[in-house]
Design an enzyme around this catalytic site. Structure first.
Site, PDB file in Angstrom:
ATOM      1  N   SER A 127       0.826  -1.201   0.000  1.00 38.92           N
ATOM      2  CA  SER A 127       0.000   0.000   0.000  1.00 38.92           C
ATOM      3  C   SER A 127       0.855   1.243   0.000  1.00 38.92           C
ATOM      4  CB  SER A 127      -0.899   0.011   1.235  1.00 38.92           C
ATOM      5  OG  SER A 127      -1.768   1.107   1.228  1.00 38.92           O
ATOM      6  N   CYS A 128       0.260   2.336  -0.389  1.00 32.10           N
ATOM      7  CA  CYS A 128       0.761   3.688  -0.143  1.00 32.10           C
ATOM      8  C   CYS A 128      -0.313   4.368   0.703  1.00 32.10           C
ATOM      9  CB  CYS A 128       0.916   4.449  -1.461  1.00 32.10           C
ATOM     10  SG  CYS A 128       2.606   4.713  -1.999  1.00 32.10           S
ATOM     11  N   ASP A 129       0.002   5.488   1.276  1.00 36.64           N
ATOM     12  CA  ASP A 129      -0.999   6.171   2.091  1.00 36.64           C
ATOM     13  C   ASP A 129      -0.879   7.675   1.936  1.00 36.64           C
ATOM     14  OD1 ASP A 129      -2.237   3.939   3.955  1.00 36.64           O
ATOM     15  OD2 ASP A 129      -0.083   3.581   3.879  1.00 36.64           O
TER      16      ASP A 129
END
Length: 418
Positions: free
Chosen positions: A5-7
């Site tokens: 993931s990225c956030d």
């Protein structure tokens, strides 16, 4: 090798302390990738000028705004950044029912930079990105590697008064306005039934594919997501962790609180491994247009072992040489076809110093602790100075033309003393 993931995060009044908007993002990328922080001043262009993005050439506009960007050093666009009008944008990889494999076009990261260069509000940035998406499409490998690694994109965009979430699937898209509170995005679709703008054919296309019956309430995330979420299961947990961390600070969100969220390893938001957090950004944007925004960037991996350094848009701001990677021009393996036949050394001066210090911190805990304390003390001092400017405004713009570069020099001085 797939990222978990990225956030990207945004908090708006009343979630924040004071009348400020706090924007934050971790860029999670391959662990051997260098992320640079670069500044480009505003510019005027001649009619009919062309613009070379990462893979394709597009029409240039008459005027572009000044931008500060954090980007993988091999491409034209950016993972995240801000412009002189205090518009901030970050993007995330998303996958859904629509295939992301296709011809080379604009990368989502190209669209981030184009939105910043061409829009003076968050809503206009959404319009710029979606217009370009319709005209040129999105596509091409998002990794400096022979293997194709492709995805669609979602974006979180903010300015002095509001934020927008924009999610895409091929050329189709939906956008949601966020006018208060907080919001975060990860590698999954998150827009449900509240849709404030959309591609005019987005619902009809979904109906033609049998994804929506045309009668039940339209839910973008449900309609355009995979039937099974196995590929992005970890993105869901990261999204929930991020939302929880924002909720804990609801009403008290500050730049420091956002930095703490980006440094959080228990949640996985600060990622380690083959994919890791290679760059981080936190922006503080007062709602009062008379006050400047302050944009903090690490330009180095792992925010827990990095210093957030401030940048403020002022006239005659200097280039950011110590965080700018070498340029290879037409000889760059990204530009030659077939692409990615080799991988040059893209390390910028700060990255080189940081890499040595990170190894010391890993191998010698006591020494590493002292280095970390020195880095945190420096960061605290810089943020204290920025707080005065955030409250009182800019008195001497000329004193800030080298703000980020001087901050990098101070960081490297901490390393040298250690």
């Amino acid at each position: 090798m797939h990222p978990s993931s990225c956030d990207t995060f945004v908090a708006l009044p009343p979630s924040t302390e004071g009348q400020r908007i706090i924007f934050g993002k971790n860029s999670d990328r391959p662990c051997d990738e260098v992320q640079e922080v670069v500044y480009f001043p505003a510019r005027d262009y001649d009619p009919d000028e062309k613009l070379e993005c990462t893979y394709i050439e597009i029409e240039q506009v008459a005027h572009t705004y000044a931008v500060v960007l954090s980007r993988p050093a091999w491409l034209w666009g950016a993972e995240m950044g801000a412009n002189e009008h205090q518009v901030c944008i970050g993007n995330e990889a998303v996958w859904g029912r629509e295939s992301a494999d296709g011809e080379e076009a604009l990368l989502g990261m190209d669209l981030v930079r184009l939105g910043l260069e061409r829009a003076n509000t968050a809503e206009k940035a959404v319009d710029v990105i979606t217009e370009l998406l319709g005209r040129y499409g999105q596509g091409g490998s998002c990794m400096e590697d022979k293997c194709d690694f492709t995805y669609h994109n979602s974006f979180l965009v903010s300015d002095r008064k509001e934020a927008w979430v924009l999610e895409t699937s091929g050329k189709y898209w939906a956008a949601e306005r966020v006018e208060g509170g907080y919001r975060n995005i990860s590698n999954q679709y998150g827009i449900t039934t509240k849709i404030d703008k959309e591609h005019p054919e987005m619902r009809g296309y979904a109906q033609s594919k049998g994804w929506w019956d045309g009668n039940t309430e339209f839910n973008f995330a449900t309609v355009y997501s995979y039937l099974t979420t196995a590929r992005i299961e970890s993105a869901g947990s990261r999204y929930c962790e991020g939302k929880t961390l924002l909720e804990k600070r609801n009403g008290h969100m500050t730049a420091e609180a956002m930095m703490d969220i980006l440094r959080d390893k228990d949640s996985g938001i600060n990622m380690e491994g083959m994919f890791m957090t290679t760059g981080s950004m936190v922006s503080v944007i007062p709602t009062d247009p008379a006050l400047p925004g302050v944009h903090y960037f690490t330009a180095t991996p792992d925010p827990e072992r990095s210093v957030f350094k401030p940048f403020i848009f002022v006239k005659n701001a200097h280039p950011l040489k110590d965080t700018t990677s070498p340029s290879f021009g037409s000889d760059d393996p990204v530009k030659k076809k077939p692409r990615f036949q080799s991988k040059p050394d893209r390390k910028h001066p700060l990255f080189v110093k940081h890499e040595i210090v990170a190894a010391i911190m890993e191998s010698c805990k006591d020494r590493g602790q002292k280095i970390t304390e020195g880095m945190r003390q420096l960061e605290k001092e810089m943020m204290k100075e920025m707080e005065k400017i955030l409250q009182q405004g800019i008195e001497e713009p000329d004193h800030l033309v080298k703000l980020f570069s001087n901050s990098v020099q101070k960081e490297m001085s901490v390393y040298s003393k250690s």
